[in-house]
Enzyme design. Structure first.
Site: not given
Ligand code: AMP
Length: 288
Positions: A30, A37, A149-150
């Site tokens: 986003m 990221h 992503g965790q």
């Protein structure tokens, strides 16, 4: 680096790449990009000749309009970061491109128990909105591998479920593998997040308390009753300056069923969502 704003343009380019046998890594975001990221992009670039990063602030996943309106947007800076990272493609669609039939949900995704717990319970409709946008993105990009992503632990499980649902309903779309990357943190332990940009200086000092509490839960997991562990963490967050704690929970990391006592055979994850000022932060940690 090429920036596509239309579905047709992106699909045409990707079809050409696929026809020469290239695999495609996909990193949906986003925007308001940070090193977390970029770590996903880096991993995708290591594994695939083509990497697509999408930037789209998805209106249907915000249950709180104020949160949507205040979501940080830093497109120019994002594009510069992605160029430096040698990302092949940025997909930057407008709302009408992603939702040609309007924003009202046309279908319901059966996410089972995942939808009723944690962020599912505290953000009604959130994961339906996530599925709406990710299904559309996967249909457009048709990636070989999807990078998540965790940091958004529950979202990872929801999207894995979505990929299964899509495989059942639409055998024609190849099923991407799902790659989950570890959470990148600031030096003081705060999980990197676009929402950190909204923290005041004071709140930024308070925010790493979430990480401290996750470490405490990890350290004390087998020794202390879960109820006491969770209550202590909530109290410590409030004492540190958090204004509201949505949850501190310990759950089975495989299915997010909430747990009340230790079992050496189960892999546990601790998950926290709490407000510092107006900003809602989430984080999690595998405990054993
Ligand atoms: P977002 O832009 O917040 O929707 O995040 C896009 C992707 O980046 C999601 O798969 C996130 O889980 C992942 N992500 C966000 N923060 C981090 C972080 N600190 N470390 C690693 N991945 C992250």
């Amino acid at each position: 680096m090429i920036i596509f704003k239309t579905v047709a343009g992106l699909q045409h380019w990707l079809d050409n790449q696929r026809s020469t046998g290239k695999t495609i890594g996909f990193v949906p975001t986003m925007g308001a990009l940070h090193s977390g990221h970029l770590s996903l992009i880096e991993e995708s670039r290591r594994r695939h000749p083509v990497t697509v990063c999408s930037i789209f602030v998805n209106p249907t996943q915000f249950n709180d309009t104020k949160d949507f309106e205040k979501y940080p947007v830093t497109i120019e800076q994002d594009c510069r970061m992605l160029e430096q990272q040698q990302t092949d493609i940025i997909f930057l669609p407008r709302v009408a491109e992603m939702y040609p039939n309007g924003l009202t949900a046309k279908k319901h995704y059966d996410l089972g128990k995942l939808e009723g717990v944690l962020d599912g319970a505290f953000r009604p409709g959130h994961f339906q909105g996530v599925c709406q946008v990710v299904e559309r993105l996967l249909q457009i990009v048709q990636p070989t591998e999807l990078f998540l992503g965790q940091k958004d632990f529950q979202q990872c499980l929801v999207i894995k479920r979505l990929v299964e649902i899509m495989a059942q309903q639409d055998g024609a779309v190849a099923r991407p593998s799902v790659n989950i990357a570890p959470t990148l943190r600031e030096p003081d332990g705060l999980a990197m997040s676009s929402r950190n940009l909204r923290l005041s200086q004071t709140d930024r000092q308070i925010a790493p308390a979430i990480y401290q509490q996750l470490l405490q839960l990890k350290e004390n997991l087998p020794k202390i009753d879960f109820t006491i562990l969770k209550q202590t963490a909530v109290q410590n967050l409030l004492n540190a300056g958090f204004v509201k704690v949505d949850y501190v929970e310990i759950a089975d990391a495989g299915n997010l069923e909430l747990a009340n006592h230790f079992d050496p055979k189960t892999k546990f994850v601790a998950l926290i969502a709490a407000f510092v000022g107006e900003v809602r932060l989430i984080d999690n940690m595998i405990l054993n």
